[in-house]
Design a protein around this motif. Structure first.
Motif, PDB file in Angstrom:
ATOM      1  N   LYS A   1       6.309   6.098   0.022  1.00 53.85           N
ATOM      2  CA  LYS A   1       7.563   6.047   0.778  1.00 53.85           C
ATOM      3  C   LYS A   1       8.782   6.229  -0.120  1.00 53.85           C
ATOM      4  O   LYS A   1       9.793   6.779   0.311  1.00 53.85           O
ATOM      5  CB  LYS A   1       7.666   4.734   1.548  1.00 53.85           C
TER       6      LYS A   1
ATOM      7  N   HIS B   1      -1.901   8.654  -3.435  1.00 63.20           N
ATOM      8  CA  HIS B   1      -1.121   7.730  -2.597  1.00 63.20           C
ATOM      9  C   HIS B   1      -1.271   6.304  -3.147  1.00 63.20           C
ATOM     10  O   HIS B   1      -0.280   5.604  -3.380  1.00 63.20           O
ATOM     11  CB  HIS B   1      -1.608   7.802  -1.148  1.00 63.20           C
TER      12      HIS B   1
ATOM     13  N   GLY C   1       1.475   3.663  -5.401  1.00 65.72           N
ATOM     14  CA  GLY C   1       1.744   2.290  -4.990  1.00 65.72           C
ATOM     15  C   GLY C   1       1.321   1.286  -6.046  1.00 65.72           C
ATOM     16  O   GLY C   1       2.057   0.335  -6.352  1.00 65.72           O
TER      17      GLY C   1
ATOM     18  N   ASP D   1       0.812  -1.220   0.000  1.00 63.06           N
ATOM     19  CA  ASP D   1       0.000   0.000   0.000  1.00 63.06           C
ATOM     20  C   ASP D   1       0.845   1.270   0.000  1.00 63.06           C
ATOM     21  O   ASP D   1       0.492   2.258  -0.639  1.00 63.06           O
ATOM     22  CB  ASP D   1      -0.913   0.040   1.226  1.00 63.06           C
ATOM     23  N   ASP D   2       1.957   1.268   0.723  1.00 64.30           N
ATOM     24  CA  ASP D   2       2.703   2.504   0.961  1.00 64.30           C
ATOM     25  C   ASP D   2       3.984   2.658   0.150  1.00 64.30           C
ATOM     26  O   ASP D   2       4.662   3.686   0.267  1.00 64.30           O
ATOM     27  CB  ASP D   2       3.046   2.603   2.455  1.00 64.30           C
TER      28      ASP D   2
ATOM     29  N   ALA E   1       5.440  11.467  -0.303  1.00 68.80           N
ATOM     30  CA  ALA E   1       4.117  11.408   0.316  1.00 68.80           C
ATOM     31  C   ALA E   1       3.081  12.142  -0.518  1.00 68.80           C
ATOM     32  O   ALA E   1       3.399  13.082  -1.255  1.00 68.80           O
ATOM     33  CB  ALA E   1       4.179  11.997   1.722  1.00 68.80           C
TER      34      ALA E   1
END
Length: 150
Positions: free
Chosen positions: A48, A59, A63, A43-44, A52
């Motif tokens: 990352k 977001h 990903g 997900d991140d 951000a």
């Protein structure tokens, strides 16, 4: 020949490890590949690594884009694709990966509970084998690879 098998689908049970151990116990020449199964990392990863995002859409988009590089590359290299639909969550990504595999002409094995038959009828129709029992997949692979039933 070492067969490349891509394992797509739900990430909330240890089915991949169980399948890999069962295939290893049969002594089959198989190497397994999978998407990133660490949910938080998947997900991140974009935010990352690339920066951000305040908007959840972007977001997720970062990903998804990054994850798709891995997924598309491994699907293209796979000899067989196994897709497992679990009963805890809807796996839209698994259905998408089954579609990609089908478009690439990859042999497709689908695993899901019987109650998903109607919802997954299009996925099932593209599959070469459909089962409700993950433990049958090692035997399927043995037959495919060795041409033997036992």
């Amino acid at each position: 020949m070492t067969w490349k098998v891509y394992l797509s689908g739900e990430i909330h049970t240890p089915w991949r490890e169980e399948l890999e151990n069962a295939v290893k116990a049969l002594g089959l020449p198989v190497t397994f590949y999978a998407p990133v199964t660490d949910h938080a990392a998947s997900d991140d990863c974009g935010a990352k690594i690339l920066g951000a995002e305040m908007n959840p859409f972007w977001h997720d988009r970062k990903g998804a884009g990054l994850n798709s590089i891995r997924t598309q590359t491994l699907l293209a290299q796979a000899d067989i694709v196994v897709v497992k639909f679990g009963d805890k969550y809807r796996q839209w990504n698994a259905a998408f990966e089954a579609g990609i595999a089908s478009c690439l002409g990859k042999p497709l094995i689908v695993i899901h509970p019987d109650e998903f038959q109607h919802a997954l009828k299009e996925v099932d129709s593209a599959a070469h084998a459909v089962t409700d029992d993950c433990s049958k997949v090692p035997r399927l692979l043995r037959y495919i690879i060795e041409g033997t039933l036992e």
